[in-house]
Design an enzyme around this catalytic site. Structure first.
Site, PDB file in Angstrom:
ATOM      1  N   ALA A 175       0.775  -1.233   0.000  1.00  0.00           N
ATOM      2  CA  ALA A 175       0.000   0.000   0.000  1.00  0.00           C
ATOM      3  C   ALA A 175       0.810   1.288   0.000  1.00  0.00           C
ATOM      4  O   ALA A 175       0.350   2.298  -0.523  1.00  0.00           O
ATOM      5  CB  ALA A 175      -0.950   0.001   1.202  1.00  0.00           C
ATOM      6  N   LYS A 180      -3.296   5.395  -3.430  1.00  0.00           N
ATOM      7  CA  LYS A 180      -4.383   4.497  -3.849  1.00  0.00           C
ATOM      8  C   LYS A 180      -5.225   4.085  -2.646  1.00  0.00           C
ATOM      9  O   LYS A 180      -6.445   3.948  -2.745  1.00  0.00           O
ATOM     10  CB  LYS A 180      -3.814   3.261  -4.546  1.00  0.00           C
ATOM     11  CG  LYS A 180      -3.055   3.553  -5.831  1.00  0.00           C
ATOM     12  CD  LYS A 180      -2.611   2.265  -6.503  1.00  0.00           C
ATOM     13  CE  LYS A 180      -1.689   2.512  -7.666  1.00  0.00           C
ATOM     14  NZ  LYS A 180      -0.366   3.014  -7.263  1.00  0.00           N
ATOM     15  N   ASP A 205       2.051  -2.987   4.215  1.00  0.00           N
ATOM     16  CA  ASP A 205       3.326  -2.784   3.527  1.00  0.00           C
ATOM     17  C   ASP A 205       4.408  -3.535   4.266  1.00  0.00           C
ATOM     18  O   ASP A 205       4.360  -3.680   5.493  1.00  0.00           O
ATOM     19  CB  ASP A 205       3.691  -1.308   3.420  1.00  0.00           C
ATOM     20  CG  ASP A 205       4.692  -1.074   2.284  1.00  0.00           C
ATOM     21  OD1 ASP A 205       4.247  -0.964   1.120  1.00  0.00           O
ATOM     22  OD2 ASP A 205       5.902  -1.029   2.542  1.00  0.00           O
ATOM     23  N   ASP A 232       5.022  -9.086   5.112  1.00  0.00           N
ATOM     24  CA  ASP A 232       5.493  -9.458   3.780  1.00  0.00           C
ATOM     25  C   ASP A 232       4.254  -9.893   2.992  1.00  0.00           C
ATOM     26  O   ASP A 232       3.574 -10.848   3.357  1.00  0.00           O
ATOM     27  CB  ASP A 232       6.492 -10.614   3.906  1.00  0.00           C
ATOM     28  CG  ASP A 232       7.018 -11.079   2.564  1.00  0.00           C
ATOM     29  OD1 ASP A 232       6.416 -10.753   1.530  1.00  0.00           O
ATOM     30  OD2 ASP A 232       8.030 -11.809   2.552  1.00  0.00           O
ATOM     31  N   ASP A 258      -0.930  -4.087  -6.097  1.00  0.00           N
ATOM     32  CA  ASP A 258      -0.061  -3.156  -6.829  1.00  0.00           C
ATOM     33  C   ASP A 258       1.378  -3.486  -6.454  1.00  0.00           C
ATOM     34  O   ASP A 258       1.935  -2.909  -5.528  1.00  0.00           O
ATOM     35  CB  ASP A 258      -0.433  -1.722  -6.441  1.00  0.00           C
ATOM     36  CG  ASP A 258       0.354  -0.694  -7.221  1.00  0.00           C
ATOM     37  OD1 ASP A 258       0.402  -0.802  -8.452  1.00  0.00           O
ATOM     38  OD2 ASP A 258       0.922   0.221  -6.594  1.00  0.00           O
ATOM     39  N   CYS A 311       3.883  -0.397 -12.483  1.00  0.00           N
ATOM     40  CA  CYS A 311       4.263   0.786 -13.277  1.00  0.00           C
ATOM     41  C   CYS A 311       5.426   0.392 -14.186  1.00  0.00           C
ATOM     42  O   CYS A 311       6.345   1.162 -14.414  1.00  0.00           O
ATOM     43  CB  CYS A 311       4.606   1.967 -12.389  1.00  0.00           C
ATOM     44  SG  CYS A 311       5.782   1.615 -11.100  1.00  0.00           S
TER      45      CYS A 311
END
Length: 771
Positions: A175, A180, A205, A232, A258, A311
């Site tokens: 995150a 987001k 995260d 993790d 993501d 990305c």
């Protein structure tokens, strides 16, 4: 073991540090934007339409436009949009600097309700014009107060494709930094009249430090439905919830996956990617990306949606991961057609053929060509399926790749997956481990979840899990084997903990990674704290007392927080298997002299929109003019209020109050959204307790423009010049009430007794501070 774990943590944070936050101009002037290996690789892959490759490369070398997204709940968002369009964008359209006409910000055509805008204005241009400087200060101030996010355009896509509804249980697997996540929270709260949506967001995260950045982002939205955890993502534990008196597995309706990536889609803002880019980056990350995606779909409810995004433009990190995931699922997953979900967005369909290249320039188009010496670096899942029928059945063309030159954005890849059935390696409903002794707490972090139904209603529940299942099973078993020897002691401590207390698990392993949090202690319905609070604020009978928590076992409760009923369920049933960094929204803070006014706790601005629906007394209805007075004058006398508000205030005793503005639909010139402020009714005066940036925000909504000149002095342009100066002077005196996460201690508003009225003295002690 430690070295390997640290490397995995490092990998998971790579490529995501600044993905969500686009810059305002170009930098890194000394870096040459050339990389022959990059050009050769993408020319050969054929991802860019024929004849467009030069355009593609030219776009990659141009600075990325700055993009902003209007955040917050719907009615407030409309007011901010109105302010932007009417007060700033109109003026900018007529502006010329050095003989050049400035291009006004443009709305992103595909983002709903004109809530996202982009501009090519650089810092250099902004500094040359007082008008643009004012616009820039508006953006900075509204960003700090959580009403605007500076976020890259393509980064906004995944949450939109999740199709969030207020009842959804959502997991954000990787995150940080949290742009987001903020979108997900906003979607949950799309109806401002519902203080506690049924759904929630668990934002995870792997990096402990980045989790606090995540907390800061989430806190700007003041939601009781967000929890930040530190795990993790590739082996994030399965959680339990209590349902009808029985323990059940928590499955998520929506998952945002993501994943960390090589980030070659971010070259326009992360200029150093030009010199660091190599094909080995994608080879190193592919396995981690697949493990995270597998763990995500295991925890997804049947019928749920998971969005996988990167990305990166590289098929090894994109289509290869999706293809491998779909093959593993054996029909349990399928790609959703999202072509009509964002009208106006230009994108390229996913590809069905790709090749792999080593950093030395060696190409491989099939696993059979890879020499044995390369088998540790290159895996079969990195190649497209060989069987044409199987490849066609995956429908990889439903994936979406956004190319930078098509609409002046960064590069991005996104795929929407829908879960149709339990995963094949986990057909049996996972058993909740029974306690083997009176001191052992149940633990199911190594149980794999894949179906939302209860065993009683699941015909597969009695089927034994087949042996030699999918390698994904090994992730959890490995994690269980890695649990330190102190786990049994931790379970024993958890079992002995008082009811309603969610203490952190004392695993040494977690301590090594910076994890040390204060407990989450839920109050009971008959807690003495509620005695005066109940009578002072006249709380409604349906006020959820059990949802109130504090962060300390001993001593006075300094701050009280609230979480939603569903997050309380998660916290109470998973404290021994979950590393919670932060949750809840602050609703009350102790003030030292409060008892003499009837209640030891004053209202906190952060939680006022959550709490106010349950408060029946100590509410003053105020007008636009009243709010201007309260936000621009330090301690105005009661007589400064308009007649109706003054009469209401005189009937109240001293102490904490709610200042409530209700919009008048017959007067469109005034804000058309409700405004609620915390305040204090003194002996002869009244005061609003609102953090500095929120004061800026509300004053702008009311037409009072506050502007800081380059010397840092308060300036006002247009009407109400005195109001603007007074507001700025007051803001300079106030301490912004937005410190770091609670475990690191909180700064609170310091409120003195300047005008001789009986103002509260705020306790600024650090509650539950980690030593």
């Amino acid at each position: 073991m430690g070295k390997r774990s640290r490397q995995r943590q490092k990998d998971q944070t790579a490529g995501r540090d600044s993905r969500d936050n686009a810059g305002w101009g170009a930098g890194y002037a000394d870096i040459v934007k050339e990389n022959k290996l990059f050009e050769d690789y993408y020319k050969e892959q054929g991802l860019v339409p024929e004849g467009e490759f030069e355009q593609f490369m030219d776009a990659m070398r141009e600075p990325l436009p700055a993009t902003i997204r209007i955040t917050g709940y719907k009615s407030h968002a409309k007011e901010i949009l109105h302010c932007l369009k009417e007060k700033y964008f109109k003026d900018i359209q007529e502006l010329e600097i050095d003989g050049q006409k400035i291009e006004a910000p443009q709305a992103l055509t595909w983002y709903p309700d004109e809530q996202a805008w982009h501009t090519n204005m650089s810092r250099k241009i902004i500094r040359k014009s007082p008008l643009l400087e004012k616009f820039h200060q508006f953006l900075v101030s509204e960003t700090e107060s959580g009403n605007i996010s500076r976020q890259e355009a393509v980064s906004m896509i995944p949450p939109l494709l999740l199709k969030i509804e207020p009842h959804h249980k959502i997991l954000d697997m990787c995150a940080a930094p949290g742009s987001k996540t903020a979108q997900l929270i906003e979607m949950l709260h799309s109806d401002m009249d519902v203080p506690f949506p049924e759904g929630f967001v668990i934002a995870n995260d792997v990096d402990n430090k980045r989790c606090y950045l995540l907390v800061h982002q989430a806190k700007r939205l003041n939601s009781p439905c967000i929890m930040v955890v530190n795990h993790d993502a590739s082996c994030i534990p399965t959680l339990q919830v209590e349902s009808n008196g029985k323990k059940d597995i928590l499955f998520y309706d929506r998952i945002l996956c993501d994943v960390p990536c090589s980030g070659d889609g971010t070259m326009r803002k992360n200029i150093d990617v030009w010199k660091k880019w190599t094909t080995s980056n994608s080879l190193h990350l592919h396995g981690l990306q697949l493990r995270i995606a597998v763990r995500g779909v295991e925890q997804l409810a049947v019928g749920g949606r998971m969005v996988y995004s990167t990305c990166s433009l590289n098929p090894i990190e994109d289509e290869a991961v999706i293809a491998a995931l779909l093959e593993k699922s054996e029909g349990a997953l399928e790609l959703a057609d999202s072509s009509a979900d964002l009208p106006g967005l230009k994108w390229m369909p996913g590809v069905t053929s790709w090749k792999l290249m080593t950093k030395e320039g060696q190409w491989y188009s099939d696993w059979s060509e890879v020499p044995r010496s390369r088998h540790t670096q290159i895996r079969p899942t990195m190649f497209p399926p060989k069987d044409p029928e199987k490849l066609a059945s995956l429908h990889l063309e439903m994936c979406m790749r956004i190319l930078p030159h098509h609409q002046n954005t960064g590069g991005f890849f996104v795929a929407v997956l829908v879960k149709k059935a339990p995963m094949p390696w986990n057909k049996r409903y996972p058993k909740l481990r029974k306690e083997t002794s009176s001191s052992a707490a149940p633990q199911s972090s190594s149980t794999v979840a894949s179906t939302p139904t209860h065993p009683a209603s699941n015909p597969e529940a009695a089927v034994e899990e087949p042996k030699g299942g999918d390698p994904a099973d090994e992730v959890d078993e490995e994690a269980a084997e890695e649990a330190p020897k102190g786990a049994a002691l931790a379970q024993e401590a958890a079992a002995a903990a008082p009811e309603g207390v969610c203490g952190p698990p004392p695993f040494k392993k977690m301590r090594l990674f910076g994890y040390k949090e204060d407990p989450f202690v839920f109050l009971t319905a008959d807690d003495p704290v509620f005695t005066t609070i109940q009578s002072f604020y006249d709380l409604t009978p349906d006020f959820p007392k059990l949802n109130v928590l504090t962060r300390t076992h001993e001593g006075k409760k300094r701050h009280l927080y609230m979480v939603s009923k569903e997050l309380r369920n998660v916290l109470l049933n998973n404290s021994e298997r979950m590393k919670v960094i932060n949750t809840g929204v602050k609703v009350w803070s102790r003030n030292n002299d409060g008892d003499e006014f009837g209640c030891a706790f004053r209202l906190a601005q952060e939680g006022i929109y959550t709490l106010q629906p349950y408060i029946r007394s100590r509410i003053i209805s105020v007008s636009v003019e009243d709010i201007k007075v309260l936000l621009t004058q330090e301690n105005p006398f009661l007589s400064k209020l308009e007649e109706d508000s003054h009469a209401q205030a005189k009937k109240l005793g001293m102490g904490s109050i709610v200042l409530k503005y209700i919009p008048n639909p017959n007067n469109p010139a005034e804000p058309q959204c409700p405004i609620q402020l915390c305040g204090w009714r003194g002996k002869t005066s009244i005061r609003a307790f609102v953090p500095r940036n929120e004061r800026f925000h509300y004053l702008r909504m009311l037409g009072v423009e506050v502007f800081r000149d380059k010397q840092g002095l308060g300036q006002k342009r247009g009407d109400g010049e005195k109001e603007g100066r007074e507001a700025e002077e007051q803001m300079e005196k106030d301490t912004e009430d937005d410190g770091p996460a609670e475990n690191a201690g909180e700064r609170d508003l310091e409120n003195g007794d300047e005008n001789g009225s009986s103002e509260p003295k705020m306790d600024t002690g650090k509650e539950g501070t980690s030593s």
